[in-house]
Design an enzyme around this catalytic site. Structure first.
Site, PDB file in Angstrom:
ATOM      1  N   GLU A 134       0.849  -1.184   0.000  1.00  0.00           N
ATOM      2  CA  GLU A 134       0.000   0.000   0.000  1.00  0.00           C
ATOM      3  C   GLU A 134       0.887   1.238   0.000  1.00  0.00           C
ATOM      4  O   GLU A 134       2.111   1.138   0.143  1.00  0.00           O
ATOM      5  CB  GLU A 134      -0.926   0.006   1.219  1.00  0.00           C
ATOM      6  CG  GLU A 134      -1.887  -1.177   1.247  1.00  0.00           C
ATOM      7  CD  GLU A 134      -2.793  -1.181   2.472  1.00  0.00           C
ATOM      8  OE1 GLU A 134      -2.719  -0.221   3.283  1.00  0.00           O
ATOM      9  OE2 GLU A 134      -3.563  -2.148   2.627  1.00  0.00           O
ATOM     10  N   GLY A 138       4.808  -0.537   2.548  1.00  0.00           N
ATOM     11  CA  GLY A 138       5.633  -1.190   1.549  1.00  0.00           C
ATOM     12  C   GLY A 138       6.403  -2.321   2.201  1.00  0.00           C
ATOM     13  O   GLY A 138       5.934  -3.450   2.307  1.00  0.00           O
ATOM     14  N   SER A 139       7.597  -2.022   2.688  1.00  0.00           N
ATOM     15  CA  SER A 139       8.365  -3.032   3.411  1.00  0.00           C
ATOM     16  C   SER A 139       7.668  -3.428   4.715  1.00  0.00           C
ATOM     17  O   SER A 139       7.749  -4.568   5.155  1.00  0.00           O
ATOM     18  CB  SER A 139       9.771  -2.491   3.713  1.00  0.00           C
ATOM     19  OG  SER A 139      10.478  -2.243   2.521  1.00  0.00           O
ATOM     20  N   TRP A 163       1.334  -0.338  -6.481  1.00  0.00           N
ATOM     21  CA  TRP A 163       2.414  -1.003  -7.212  1.00  0.00           C
ATOM     22  C   TRP A 163       2.030  -2.409  -7.644  1.00  0.00           C
ATOM     23  O   TRP A 163       2.835  -3.333  -7.561  1.00  0.00           O
ATOM     24  CB  TRP A 163       3.697  -1.044  -6.362  1.00  0.00           C
ATOM     25  CG  TRP A 163       4.031   0.214  -5.663  1.00  0.00           C
ATOM     26  CD1 TRP A 163       4.057   0.442  -4.319  1.00  0.00           C
ATOM     27  CD2 TRP A 163       4.383   1.472  -6.273  1.00  0.00           C
ATOM     28  NE1 TRP A 163       4.400   1.745  -4.049  1.00  0.00           N
ATOM     29  CE2 TRP A 163       4.593   2.408  -5.233  1.00  0.00           C
ATOM     30  CE3 TRP A 163       4.529   1.894  -7.600  1.00  0.00           C
ATOM     31  CZ2 TRP A 163       4.958   3.721  -5.472  1.00  0.00           C
ATOM     32  CZ3 TRP A 163       4.865   3.216  -7.842  1.00  0.00           C
ATOM     33  CH2 TRP A 163       5.094   4.109  -6.778  1.00  0.00           C
ATOM     34  N   ARG A 276      33.251  -3.608 -32.904  1.00  0.00           N
ATOM     35  CA  ARG A 276      33.694  -2.212 -32.809  1.00  0.00           C
ATOM     36  C   ARG A 276      35.225  -2.140 -32.830  1.00  0.00           C
ATOM     37  O   ARG A 276      35.900  -2.833 -32.061  1.00  0.00           O
ATOM     38  CB  ARG A 276      33.154  -1.608 -31.510  1.00  0.00           C
ATOM     39  CG  ARG A 276      33.677  -0.232 -31.141  1.00  0.00           C
ATOM     40  CD  ARG A 276      33.104   0.852 -32.007  1.00  0.00           C
ATOM     41  NE  ARG A 276      33.405   2.170 -31.441  1.00  0.00           N
ATOM     42  CZ  ARG A 276      33.227   3.308 -32.103  1.00  0.00           C
ATOM     43  NH1 ARG A 276      32.748   3.292 -33.333  1.00  0.00           N
ATOM     44  NH2 ARG A 276      33.509   4.461 -31.529  1.00  0.00           N
ATOM     45  N   GLY A 348      29.659   2.470 -24.963  1.00  0.00           N
ATOM     46  CA  GLY A 348      29.963   3.895 -25.053  1.00  0.00           C
ATOM     47  C   GLY A 348      28.727   4.705 -25.401  1.00  0.00           C
ATOM     48  O   GLY A 348      27.636   4.469 -24.882  1.00  0.00           O
ATOM     49  N   GLU A 372       9.216  -7.154  -4.726  1.00  0.00           N
ATOM     50  CA  GLU A 372       9.176  -8.389  -3.918  1.00  0.00           C
ATOM     51  C   GLU A 372      10.161  -8.329  -2.757  1.00  0.00           C
ATOM     52  O   GLU A 372      10.810  -9.320  -2.402  1.00  0.00           O
ATOM     53  CB  GLU A 372       9.392  -9.628  -4.792  1.00  0.00           C
ATOM     54  CG  GLU A 372       8.197  -9.883  -5.696  1.00  0.00           C
ATOM     55  CD  GLU A 372       8.031 -11.319  -6.106  1.00  0.00           C
ATOM     56  OE1 GLU A 372       8.393 -12.220  -5.316  1.00  0.00           O
ATOM     57  OE2 GLU A 372       7.513 -11.548  -7.208  1.00  0.00           O
TER      58      GLU A 372
END
Length: 388
Positions: A134, A138-139, A163, A276, A348, A372
């Protein structure tokens, strides 16, 4: 020198797993890769990948055969996700999230729930998402605010989830909600199956993301969503326990996704530095470049082996799964971030533009360190298991 034990004479994947890899690699190359750049550029759902995965039985390979699935084990499922992620991370979230969303039903659902929801998933007729996080949870999942209250034989859900991967695409959602506001924190949460068609259930706008742009991420809005009482997953109050058990099994798939992203970036970088030319010779002939490539490949292979070991532990439901699942996800995602960043460096200026896929892969890799369970949380999980 032979050990005399055929199990240890040669360390390799079983033939059936290599066959899965060969099959999904062909599907990924022919049906998914051609659309990956367009999916990212347009931030659109990878319907071509969806259809190809359904046609090849890789849409939700983890679903057991008794529920109209193909019954792939945890390692085979990881190989599917790895190979798809090698060309398109957004598309790899289709089988990954189908497992995440349905795993609570597989682990703790009644036989009636399994019979109702797993066969459509196994046949590729419906997708399954997972609603745990929510805005302010989260965690710290136990601090969630979404509520489910009894009303006769039904449950009525109110709140929101943030999320949520593939929200709006999936037909089914595992949703966690507080069922006893006065109960002990963490033991007062239950899990439910919510259907896309349920009255009062809606979705927020699509998030505008750094990466995995082809996988829609949206909020779930629950406004007096009434569902039958038999849609609870497991026992009342067991929701958070079920959710965390689910993550022990499914965070390994994020490790597999990370390995796939990193492998794809290394593939591109190898091809580029061999072609390259600077100072009269191929860039690949410079020792500084060779050392970068060696480190990229070495750490990638270590990550792959960690994921495969964790997948085997998931299949056996080993007691140390929590540690190995967290370690595999954490290490592989950190490796993916380093390898994709180095791939951009090796190309590059070409690596910094969208003519080549490594800039997309670098953007996609970042989320594997976050969802997750952030890698900081993974380290907490590992430490807790070590100290237990």
């Amino acid at each position: 020198m032979s050990t005399g034990n055929p199990d240890f004479d040669l360390y390799q994947l079983p033939e059936e797993h290599e066959a899965v890899r060969e099959a999904v690699r062909a599907v990924s190359r022919d049906k998914i890769a051609p659309f990956a750049a367009e999916v990212d550029e347009q931030s659109r759902y990878p319907q071509e990948a969806h259809d190809a995965l359904v046609a090849s039985d890789f849409f939700a390979p983890h679903v057991p055969e008794e529920y109209d699935g193909v019954g792939a084990d945890a390692l085979a499922t990881c190989i599917v996700i790895e190979e798809v992620a090698r060309v398109c991370a957004s598309s790899s979230l289709i089988p990954a999230v189908n497992k995440l969303g349905s795993m609570p039903v597989i682990l703790a659902g009644s036989q009636e729930l399994k019979q109702r929801y797993l066969p459509p998933l196994g046949r590729g007729e419906a997708a399954f998402s997972y609603g745990l996080s929510e805005r302010e949870a989260g965690s710290d999942t136990a601090s969630m605010k979404t509520r489910a209250r009894r009303d006769g034989d039904d449950w009525v859900l109110n709140g929101q989830k943030s999320w949520i991967t593939n929200a709006g695409v999936s037909q089914y959602y595992t949703v966690l909600a507080v069922t006893d506001p006065d109960g002990r924190r963490g033991a007062n949460i239950s899990a439910f199956v919510v259907e896309k068609s349920d009255e009062g259930f809606s979705f927020g706008e699509k998030e505008r993301k750094l990466g995995i742009k082809g996988s829609p991420t949206r909020e779930l809005h629950l406004d007096n969503v009434r569902i039958p009482g038999d849609r609870i997953i497991g026992a009342e109050g067991d929701g958070l326990k079920i959710a965390l058990q689910t993550l022990d099994h499914t965070r390994i798939t994020i490790g597999a996704q990370a390995v796939g992203i990193a492998q794809g970036a290394l593939d591109v970088a190898l091809d580029y530095v061999k072609e390259r030319r600077q100072f009269g010779k191929a860039v690949a002939e410079f020792q500084g470049i060779q050392f970068m490539l060696a480190d990229m490949a070495m750490t990638l292979e270590a990550a792959r082996q960690m994921v495969y070991v964790a997948a085997a532990k998931s299949e056996r439901n080993d007691k140390d799964l929590a540690f190995f699942g967290a370690a595999a996800k954490c290490y592989a995602s950190d490796v993916a971030m380093r390898v994709t960043t180095d791939a951009v460096q090796l190309l590059g200026g070409a690596g910094y533009v969208k003519d080549y896929p490594v800039e997309r892969m670098m953007r996609d890799a970042k989320i594997t360190q976050i969802y997750e369970g952030t890698n900081q949380i993974q380290r907490m999980v590992m430490a807790r298991e070590l100290l237990r």
